[in-house]
Design a protein around this motif. Structure first.
Motif, PDB file in Angstrom:
ATOM      1  N   GLY A   1       8.667  15.989   2.003  1.00 45.96           N
ATOM      2  CA  GLY A   1       8.667  14.692   1.340  1.00 45.96           C
ATOM      3  C   GLY A   1      10.081  14.159   1.177  1.00 45.96           C
ATOM      4  N   ASN A   2      10.995  15.013   0.752  1.00 48.55           N
ATOM      5  CA  ASN A   2      12.391  14.611   0.630  1.00 48.55           C
ATOM      6  C   ASN A   2      13.007  14.306   1.987  1.00 48.55           C
ATOM      7  N   LYS A   3      12.685  15.124   2.963  1.00 46.29           N
ATOM      8  CA  LYS A   3      13.295  14.994   4.287  1.00 46.29           C
ATOM      9  C   LYS A   3      12.887  13.695   4.970  1.00 46.29           C
ATOM     10  N   TYR A   4      11.644  13.267   4.750  1.00 41.96           N
ATOM     11  CA  TYR A   4      11.117  12.124   5.489  1.00 41.96           C
ATOM     12  C   TYR A   4      10.765  10.930   4.592  1.00 41.96           C
ATOM     13  N   GLY A   5      11.454  10.811   3.474  1.00 38.84           N
ATOM     14  CA  GLY A   5      11.410   9.571   2.717  1.00 38.84           C
ATOM     15  C   GLY A   5      10.185   9.307   1.878  1.00 38.84           C
ATOM     16  N   ALA A   6       9.491  10.337   1.430  1.00 34.55           N
ATOM     17  CA  ALA A   6       8.349  10.112   0.534  1.00 34.55           C
ATOM     18  C   ALA A   6       8.833   9.508  -0.778  1.00 34.55           C
ATOM     19  N   GLY A   7       8.004   8.688  -1.372  1.00 39.54           N
ATOM     20  CA  GLY A   7       8.353   8.072  -2.644  1.00 39.54           C
ATOM     21  C   GLY A   7       7.941   8.880  -3.852  1.00 39.54           C
TER      22      GLY A   7
ATOM     23  N   LEU B   1       4.457   8.946   9.189  1.00 36.05           N
ATOM     24  CA  LEU B   1       4.421   7.887   8.188  1.00 36.05           C
ATOM     25  C   LEU B   1       5.782   7.213   8.046  1.00 36.05           C
ATOM     26  N   GLN B   2       6.847   8.024   8.057  1.00 41.81           N
ATOM     27  CA  GLN B   2       8.179   7.430   7.963  1.00 41.81           C
ATOM     28  C   GLN B   2       8.476   6.544   9.175  1.00 41.81           C
ATOM     29  N   LYS B   3       8.124   7.035  10.349  1.00 38.12           N
ATOM     30  CA  LYS B   3       8.368   6.274  11.581  1.00 38.12           C
ATOM     31  C   LYS B   3       7.600   4.952  11.561  1.00 38.12           C
ATOM     32  N   SER B   4       6.403   4.957  10.959  1.00 39.81           N
ATOM     33  CA  SER B   4       5.581   3.748  10.899  1.00 39.81           C
ATOM     34  C   SER B   4       6.028   2.796   9.803  1.00 39.81           C
ATOM     35  N   GLY B   5       6.948   3.233   8.963  1.00 40.45           N
ATOM     36  CA  GLY B   5       7.415   2.395   7.873  1.00 40.45           C
ATOM     37  C   GLY B   5       6.442   2.274   6.731  1.00 40.45           C
ATOM     38  N   VAL B   6       5.549   3.257   6.604  1.00 45.73           N
ATOM     39  CA  VAL B   6       4.519   3.232   5.566  1.00 45.73           C
ATOM     40  C   VAL B   6       5.027   3.943   4.317  1.00 45.73           C
ATOM     41  N   SER B   7       4.893   3.307   3.168  1.00 43.14           N
ATOM     42  CA  SER B   7       5.224   3.967   1.903  1.00 43.14           C
ATOM     43  C   SER B   7       4.193   5.057   1.625  1.00 43.14           C
ATOM     44  N   TYR B   8       4.668   6.228   1.189  1.00 44.26           N
ATOM     45  CA  TYR B   8       3.715   7.321   0.978  1.00 44.26           C
ATOM     46  C   TYR B   8       4.237   8.318  -0.037  1.00 44.26           C
ATOM     47  N   TYR B   9       3.298   9.094  -0.599  1.00 42.92           N
ATOM     48  CA  TYR B   9       3.587  10.247  -1.437  1.00 42.92           C
ATOM     49  C   TYR B   9       3.009  11.485  -0.755  1.00 42.92           C
TER      50      TYR B   9
ATOM     51  N   LEU C   1       0.838  -1.210   0.000  1.00 45.43           N
ATOM     52  CA  LEU C   1       0.000   0.000   0.000  1.00 45.43           C
ATOM     53  C   LEU C   1       0.867   1.252   0.000  1.00 45.43           C
ATOM     54  N   THR C   2       0.486   2.225  -0.812  1.00 39.24           N
ATOM     55  CA  THR C   2       1.091   3.559  -0.775  1.00 39.24           C
ATOM     56  C   THR C   2       0.034   4.546  -0.303  1.00 39.24           C
ATOM     57  N   VAL C   3       0.343   5.255   0.763  1.00 37.91           N
ATOM     58  CA  VAL C   3      -0.576   6.236   1.337  1.00 37.91           C
ATOM     59  C   VAL C   3      -0.320   7.591   0.684  1.00 37.91           C
ATOM     60  N   LEU C   4      -1.386   8.272   0.339  1.00 39.01           N
ATOM     61  CA  LEU C   4      -1.307   9.609  -0.261  1.00 39.01           C
ATOM     62  C   LEU C   4      -1.645  10.637   0.810  1.00 39.01           C
ATOM     63  N   HIS C   5      -0.623  11.378   1.245  1.00 41.57           N
ATOM     64  CA  HIS C   5      -0.815  12.374   2.300  1.00 41.57           C
ATOM     65  C   HIS C   5      -1.105  13.725   1.666  1.00 41.57           C
ATOM     66  N   TRP C   6      -2.377  14.171   1.787  1.00 39.57           N
ATOM     67  CA  TRP C   6      -2.778  15.429   1.159  1.00 39.57           C
ATOM     68  C   TRP C   6      -2.898  16.549   2.175  1.00 39.57           C
TER      69      TRP C   6
END
Length: 645
Positions: free
Chosen positions: A406-412, A369-377, A349-354
């Motif tokens: 997004g760059n700082k916290y690992g967004a895809g 989201l990064q701390k939880s290990g969740v893939s996200y944009y 799953l990829t989560v979309l953070h709006w």
């Protein structure tokens, strides 16, 4: 030497080299091995080299071809490239066809920027994106569905900006679901054949066209049908939790997630939609399920909790799209309220953070989201909706915040959202600066956040084909009219809101605005009281300046006349909103005769602007949804007529 203004997005590294060579008359493709030949073919390199800008002072027939060497470098980023122009000609190195595609785009920009020069200075570019997924989500679910030609044009623009992801957001009947077509006889949806054609067209330009369909909240148009109303969590409408004496019942908006018949409806939709796409992904949305767990699903929500109720339904949707070979994308607004659910989220799953307002920072949720290990944009917005012509400062700050965090916290990835709230009144070009800014911010954040001059150059010269180079500056300035409102309106402009609410006495307007704020709180608003200090005289001066700038543009595209007409009509609607405010507040209207004369002008101007709005809509979009979009305008016209009678 700094990177030239004519390269956009600005690359990771540009360097001017010593020396120059004669401007090329034409290029001859050279590949050193089979791998380079395959990569060149996949990127259509031969055809695109033939289309590269050439030196104007040379004549091709009596000159030898300039070499354009394609080189495979497996150590480069999959989307990266190296581009060099020197005494040996042009060298384009990449690891993949996609990287070569981006190299060819940059080469075209550079040679176009040196147009007219007899000598082209030597240079080298080393470039790659910071965020691997860079996309646009265009709302086609609320009134406005573009024609196939318009959608191809959009794809061309996005490809030129090095985007690689596109979603056409759908709620309502935006796709021609054959099983349910009889419920929507007036709709003009995209057909399966058209989506397959668009999918191939996008793929040929290295854009992943991702299917998108809401399936929980935002289902109001489906639930308005008597045949489906029983699937709503609130079949008789959702009573907004407002303080007394206010009482507003919203129409059914959200499916009942505890009802397996809701799952069956969603399955019908996805099983018909998804096979038309080659993308490995599908966006199931699941955002803003207003009233969730307070209606038909309350018993189940009380038993397991609202968060678990939501996730159980989401997991069923995920399984449906997996059965079609897709990995799921979904919005994260509900999930962020229930962080304890993170452990149950599937790995694909990829989560979309709006988030669309800069005063609500991206950082806390990105961290979570990064701390939880969740893939996200990260998903900022164009700020074009509910505004007529955008909100430039909001757009720039919102997109910048998304890219930085997004760059700082690992967004895809980064997907910029272009919504159609309130009738989708904004014309397509209003969003072009936002598309370009998001493209640059996602490509190389530090190099593009302040690169407004290259952005304006690109939007003017490449997207709008304006020889004067001023078109982008005009669009950005059109997105600043709302500053004259001195308004606290959120996620919209006061002018747009006023056109929606219509003609009324000042006291009634004040009450209406107060209620609007309370209603907005139920949909995520801050509750800040609505204030404004709008002066029509200031707006009139601003409009005069914009019209002068519009008339000075030198547009050379096939749709140049249409584009000018669209922007001119946008200014007319801004003037209409400001003029309505003037009438309601009786600004510089000293007697009944002046008031009647002004009201007559408003009526006549709106009548003309509305006719033009309809003509312009049909030039780029399908007819379905137009009547719904113009309802506030026709209502306002009737109010004018009644007042003048």
């Amino acid at each position: 030497m700094s990177t030239p203004v004519y390269i956009y997005p600005q690359p990771r590294r540009y360097a001017a080299l010593n020396g120059s060579s004669a401007a090329a008359a034409y290029f001859q493709l050279r590949t050193g091995d089979e791998a380079a030949e395959r990569m060149a073919k996949a990127a259509h390199a031969n055809e695109r080299l033939a289309d590269l800008p050439r030196g104007e002072s040379v004549s091709a027939p009596h000159l030898a071809a300039v070499s354009a060497s394609i080189i495979v470098k497996k150590n480069l980023h999959p989307q990266g490239y190296e581009l060099t122009w020197n005494e040996d000609g042009l060298q384009l190195a990449a690891a993949t066809a996609q990287g070569l595609h981006y190299a060819l785009l940059t080469a075209s920009q550079i040679f176009a920027g040196m147009k007219g020069a007899a000598q082209w200075g030597h240079f080298t570019v080393e470039d790659e994106p910071q965020l691997p997924v860079r996309g646009v989500m265009l709302d086609i679910g609320r009134c406005k569905i573009p024609t196939l030609i318009s959608l191809r044009t959009l794809i061309d623009h996005l490809s030129g900006l090095k985007f690689n992801h596109l979603q056409l957001y759908m709620e309502g009947f935006a796709f021609d679901y054959r099983k349910y077509a009889e419920l929507f006889p007036d709709a003009t949806p995209i057909t399966a054949e058209e989506y397959r054609e668009l999918d191939a067209y996008a793929a040929s330009r290295f854009i992943d066209l991702v299917p998108n369909q809401n399936c929980l909240g935002h289902m109001g148009k489906w639930l308005s049908k008597p045949e489906l109303r029983h699937l709503a969590d609130h079949p008789d409408g959702w009573p907004l939790p407002l303080p007394e004496p206010l009482s507003i019942i919203a129409p059914p908006l959200t499916l009942n997630p505890a009802d397996e018949r809701s799952v069956s409806l969603a399955r019908d939709l996805f099983e018909e939609l998804l096979p038309n796409f080659s993308s490995p992904y599908a966006n199931i949305n699941l955002d803003e399920p207003f009233g969730l767990g307070t209606g038909e699903s309350k018993e189940r929500a009380d038993e397991i909790g609202v968060g678990q109720l939501y996730l159980d339904y989401a997991l069923k949707m995920i399984e449906i799209v997996r059965e079609q070979g897709k990995s799921p994308l979904m919005w994260g607004d509900v999930l962020t309220h229930y962080p304890e659910l993170a452990d149950q989220l599937p790995s694909d799953l990829t989560v979309l953070h709006w988030n669309y307002e800069p005063d609500i920072p991206f950082e806390p949720v990105c961290q979570q989201l990064q701390k939880s290990g969740v893939s996200y944009y990260v998903c900022p917005g164009t700020s074009s909706w509910s505004s007529l012509s955008g909100r430039t400062a909001n757009m720039l700050a919102n997109i910048a915040d998304a890219a930085i965090n997004g760059n700082k916290y690992g967004a895809g990835g980064l997907i910029v959202c272009d919504w159609g709230d309130g009738g989708h009144w904004q014309v397509a070009a209003i969003s072009y600066p936002a598309y370009a800014y998001a493209a640059g911010a996602a490509w190389q954040t530090d190099h593009n956040l302040k690169a407004l001059e290259p952005l304006e150059y690109y939007v003017s010269r490449h997207m709008l084909r304006d020889r004067s180079g001023k078109a982008a500056a005009l669009l950005l300035e059109m997105g600043r009219y709302h500053l004259l409102e001195r308004s606290t309106a959120e996620n919209m402009t006061y002018t747009n809101l006023l056109l929606t609410k219509g003609l009324m006495a000042k006291e009634q307007l004040d009450q209406t605005l107060a209620v609007t704020v309370q209603v907005q709180q139920q949909f995520g608003g801050s509750g800040t009281p609505m204030e404004h200090d709008y002066r029509f005289a200031e707006l009139s001066n601003w409009l005069s300046q914009r019209r002068e700038e519009l008339n000075a543009l030198q547009l050379e595209s096939e749709d140049a006349v249409l584009l000018k007409d669209e922007l001119a009509n946008t200014l007319l609607f801004i003037e209409q909103g400001g003029g309505l405010h003037r009438y309601i507040h009786r600004q510089d209207l000293h007697n009944e005769a002046e008031e009647k004369a002004w009201l007559t002008k408003l009526h006549n101007d709106l009548e003309a602007a509305l006719a033009e709005f309809q003509r312009l809509w049909l030039a780029r979009n399908r007819s379905g949804g137009l009547e719904e979009s113009i309802t506030p305008f026709t209502k306002l016209l009737d109010q004018y007529k009644e007042q003048l009678a």
